[in-house]
Write a protein that holds these residues in place. Structure first.
Motif, short mmCIF file in Angstrom:
data_model
loop_
_atom_site.label_atom_id
_atom_site.label_comp_id
_atom_site.label_asym_id
_atom_site.label_seq_id
_atom_site.Cartn_x
_atom_site.Cartn_y
_atom_site.Cartn_z
N ARG A 79 5.93 4.14 -6.93
CA ARG A 79 5.68 5.40 -7.23
C ARG A 79 4.14 5.19 -8.06
O ARG A 79 3.85 4.31 -8.72
CB ARG A 79 6.64 5.03 -8.86
CG ARG A 79 6.45 6.12 -9.62
CD ARG A 79 7.68 5.59 -11.03
NE ARG A 79 6.94 4.84 -11.27
CZ ARG A 79 7.88 3.86 -11.89
NH1 ARG A 79 8.40 3.09 -11.68
NH2 ARG A 79 6.47 2.79 -12.46
N ASP A 80 3.66 6.47 -7.91
CA ASP A 80 2.35 6.18 -9.04
C ASP A 80 2.33 7.70 -9.69
O ASP A 80 3.91 8.36 -9.80
CB ASP A 80 1.27 6.76 -8.78
CG ASP A 80 0.51 7.36 -7.29
OD1 ASP A 80 1.32 8.78 -7.84
OD2 ASP A 80 -0.52 7.84 -6.99
N ARG A 81 1.55 8.20 -10.98
CA ARG A 81 2.02 9.22 -11.70
C ARG A 81 1.81 10.55 -10.97
O ARG A 81 2.47 11.51 -11.75
CB ARG A 81 0.94 9.31 -13.00
CG ARG A 81 -0.78 9.82 -12.50
CD ARG A 81 -1.71 9.84 -13.33
NE ARG A 81 -1.41 10.95 -13.58
CZ ARG A 81 -3.12 11.64 -14.00
NH1 ARG A 81 -3.95 10.37 -14.72
NH2 ARG A 81 -3.33 13.25 -14.95
N THR A 82 1.45 10.26 -9.79
CA THR A 82 1.94 12.08 -8.83
C THR A 82 3.20 11.87 -8.41
O THR A 82 3.31 13.19 -7.31
CB THR A 82 0.23 11.69 -7.54
OG1 THR A 82 0.65 10.88 -6.55
CG2 THR A 82 -0.81 11.70 -8.61
N GLY A 83 3.41 10.57 -8.14
CA GLY A 83 4.83 11.05 -7.47
C GLY A 83 5.51 9.86 -6.84
O GLY A 83 4.79 8.14 -7.20
N PHE A 84 6.02 9.78 -5.30
CA PHE A 84 6.24 8.54 -5.06
C PHE A 84 6.64 8.70 -3.43
O PHE A 84 5.93 10.07 -2.71
CB PHE A 84 8.02 8.42 -4.60
CG PHE A 84 8.84 8.94 -6.19
CD1 PHE A 84 9.18 7.93 -6.39
CD2 PHE A 84 8.67 10.03 -6.52
CE1 PHE A 84 9.35 7.96 -8.11
CE2 PHE A 84 9.56 9.98 -7.94
CZ PHE A 84 10.11 8.74 -8.72
N LEU A 85 6.80 7.44 -2.81
CA LEU A 85 6.25 7.03 -1.50
C LEU A 85 6.94 5.67 -0.74
O LEU A 85 6.73 5.23 -1.11
CB LEU A 85 4.23 6.59 -1.19
CG LEU A 85 4.40 6.50 0.53
CD1 LEU A 85 4.16 8.18 1.56
CD2 LEU A 85 2.53 6.08 0.46
N GLN A 86 7.61 6.13 0.29
CA GLN A 86 8.29 5.43 0.68
C GLN A 86 7.20 4.01 1.85
O GLN A 86 6.45 5.09 2.83
CB GLN A 86 9.61 5.60 2.01
CG GLN A 86 9.83 5.08 2.68
CD GLN A 86 11.82 5.52 3.31
OE1 GLN A 86 12.41 6.46 2.01
NE2 GLN A 86 11.67 5.41 4.47
N ALA A 87 7.79 3.06 1.24
CA ALA A 87 6.34 2.21 2.65
C ALA A 87 8.37 1.40 3.36
O ALA A 87 8.79 0.99 2.71
CB ALA A 87 6.11 0.72 2.13
N THR A 88 7.93 0.96 4.86
CA THR A 88 9.07 0.95 5.52
C THR A 88 8.58 -0.58 6.47
O THR A 88 7.35 0.06 7.20
CB THR A 88 9.34 1.91 5.95
OG1 THR A 88 10.05 3.52 5.67
CG2 THR A 88 10.97 1.16 7.25
N ILE A 89 9.61 -0.82 6.18
CA ILE A 89 8.20 -2.76 6.84
C ILE A 89 9.96 -2.64 8.17
O ILE A 89 10.69 -2.91 7.62
CB ILE A 89 8.70 -3.55 5.52
CG1 ILE A 89 8.06 -2.92 4.43
CG2 ILE A 89 8.33 -4.93 6.42
CD1 ILE A 89 7.31 -4.37 3.86
N ILE A 90 9.61 -3.07 9.20
CA ILE A 90 10.54 -3.09 10.42
C ILE A 90 10.58 -4.80 10.88
O ILE A 90 9.05 -5.22 10.87
CB ILE A 90 9.70 -1.82 11.36
CG1 ILE A 90 9.99 -0.69 11.32
CG2 ILE A 90 11.19 -2.37 13.02
CD1 ILE A 90 8.98 0.65 12.29
N LYS A 91 11.12 -5.12 10.36
CA LYS A 91 10.81 -6.76 9.92
C LYS A 91 10.54 -7.35 11.26
O LYS A 91 9.78 -8.09 11.87
CB LYS A 91 11.66 -7.47 9.61
CG LYS A 91 12.28 -7.48 8.35
CD LYS A 91 13.52 -8.24 8.03
CE LYS A 91 13.58 -7.94 5.93
NZ LYS A 91 15.11 -7.82 5.24
N LYS A 92 10.93 -6.69 12.52
CA LYS A 92 10.41 -7.46 14.36
C LYS A 92 9.25 -7.12 14.32
O LYS A 92 8.16 -8.11 15.15
CB LYS A 92 11.54 -6.78 15.40
CG LYS A 92 13.00 -7.55 15.47
CD LYS A 92 13.35 -7.67 16.78
CE LYS A 92 14.25 -6.99 16.61
NZ LYS A 92 14.27 -6.14 17.38
#
Ligand code: ATP
Ligand code: AMO
Length: 429
Positions: free
Chosen positions: A36-49
């Motif tokens: 999150r920052d003041r402009t909105g949201f972003l998803q970070a996706t970690i694929i563990k393998k």
């Protein structure tokens, strides 16, 4: 280069972003970090393998509300907020947040007002809270812009004073060397003195201090007031100015704050056209029909009376022609009917937003009115002297900025409209 989260799109392919970790979800082989920052949201996706050791280590260690820097590939994703996600190739914890947090920024657990105000820096990370202050900033901008366009001079007057201006509410004494001094209740006397100085149109947006004893949802001990004073003007001129300023402020918020208004999900409406002018005597009639308390001509309007009249009016309105006896000494009485004066209040259906008046500009009359109110003209010498050396007729008003924002956004408590409110029990943070 750092990109605001809202601007991250699959088209840019790679991005470096910074922000707070709003939410963490671990699903075994996959984990999701909503930034999150003041402009909105972003998803970070970690694929563990597929992720590197360094990314996995940081991802495991990070806690909610930590500040992180992530860079990686941006991909489309229908399941992520905004339809895109970032796959981290670099994950740095810039500043780790301790656990547990003093309050839940993601709003899953609601906190009491006091807990929120005690931890305002965290509370203000909540998009709904940040939206209020974005809108308050726009209100400030619109008001200032409007008054500059109308030819006003922006002034700054002292908040350390030797005398009361308003009466009715108590002063906060301060330690000022060997002198008696107080925090100012209103720039009233100063803006009037600048009429004697020939400035003709002045405004000030600044703090006012009132030692209101009671804790209510619409009173603060430190409020922000928008004050104006205009020479060669009467009460009608400055009422027109006030309603135009209010409408243009709403219009500016409507035009520039649609995201913040959507975030707040508030029923925002720009007031239309002219605000009705309701004489005090008629306001009293309405109140006495609808309120369960004794109300007589000459009484101040209680909060219950204000609400009853507001319900009847249903929009912003003015109460005009007040009894001279219940308005401050500086309000100009009508020449032919001196028991009433050229003072007004501007009301939102739920509460008073502003008081104003045409002022007395004649020295003798002003001294007489002061004496009638039991004030001693000697202690106001600095204020009275300018009336002896060429004071033009003038009028003005003060609007509570906090109440303006509160009523605009239908907030339940004035403290919601103030970053660091001061009330009977609160002097920190
Ligand atoms: P004024 O119009 O005299 O400057 P104000 O701006 O405080 O005062 P409001 O805040 O609109 O006026 O107050 C309206 C009514 O609310 C008052 O007449 C009174 O009945 C009630 N009220 C005012 N101050 C307080 C207070 N500190 N605690 C509780 N009730 C209050
Ligand atoms: P008044 O005392 O009515 O008038 O104040 C003007 C406006 O300031 C706001 N206000 C407050 N808001 C929150 N908490 C408080 N304790 C508080 N006190 C006042 C209200 C109120 O309508 N000198 C005159 C103005 C003038 O005639 O120019 C004055 O101060 O919105």
């Amino acid at each position: 280069m750092r990109i605001p989260l809202r601007e991250v799109t699959p088209e840019i392919q790679t991005a470096e972003v910074t922000g707070w970790v709003h939410e963490i979800r671990d699903l075994g082989g996959l984990s999701f970090y909503i930034l999150r920052d003041r402009t909105g949201f972003l998803q970070a996706t970690i694929i563990k393998k597929k992720a590197s050791e360094a990314v996995l280590k940081a991802a495991k260690e990070v806690s909610r509300e930590s500040v992180v820097k992530i860079s990686g590939i941006v991909k489309e994703s229908d399941k992520a907020p905004g339809g895109r996600e970032i796959i981290p190739e670099y994950f740095e914890i810039i500043s780790k947040a301790e656990t547990p947090l003093p309050l839940d920024v993601s709003e899953k657990v609601l906190a009491e007002v006091d807990t929120r105000l005690d931890n305002r820096y965290l509370d203000a990370r909540r998009p709904k809270v940040a939206a209020i202050f974005q809108i308050r900033s726009a209100v400030n901008h619109a008001v200032t812009d409007y008054l500059y366009k109308e030819g006003f001079i922006n002034i700054t007057t002292s908040k350390v004073v030797a005398a009361a201006t308003e009466g009715g509410t108590e002063l906060f004494p301060i330690a000022y060397f060997e002198k008696e001094a107080f925090l100012n209740q209103s720039p009233q006397l100063y803006k009037q003195m600048m009429m004697a100085a020939g400035f003709e149109k002045v405004f000030e947006i600044g703090p006012i201090f009132r030692a209101e004893e009671h804790n209510t949802t619409k009173h603060l001990n430190e409020a922000t007031s928008i004050d104006v004073e205009v020479s060669f003007a009467d009460h009608n001129d400055v009422m027109n100015l006030l309603e135009n300023m209010i409408v243009s402020t709403y219009e500016y918020v409507d035009k520039t704050c649609s995201d913040a208004l959507n975030t707040l999900e508030t029923d925002f409406k720009v007031p239309t056209g002219k605000f009705p002018r309701l004489p005090y005597s008629e306001a009293i009639d309405i109140a006495s029909l609808s309120v369960d308390e004794e109300i007589a001509y000459g009484d101040d309007l209680s909060s219950a009376a204000e609400r009853a009249i507001g319900e009847e009016m249903g929009e912003h309105y003015f109460i005009t022609d007040w009894p001279t006896a219940i308005k401050p000494y500086y309000a100009m009485p009508y020449e032919d009917e001196p028991e009433i004066c050229r003072a007004f209040d501007m009301m939102h259906p739920k509460m008073e937003l502003s008081s104003g008046a045409q002022r007395i500009h004649q020295y003798d009359l002003l001294v007489e009115q002061m004496e009638k109110k039991g004030l001693s003209p000697e202690s106001f010498e600095f204020y009275l002297k300018p009336f002896k050396y060429g004071m033009p007729p003038h009028a003005g008003w003060g609007v509570g900025m906090d109440r303006l924002v509160m009523t605009m956004l239908d907030l339940p408590n004035i403290r919601e409209a103030v970053l660091f409110p001061r009330d009977r029990h609160r002097v920190t943070p």
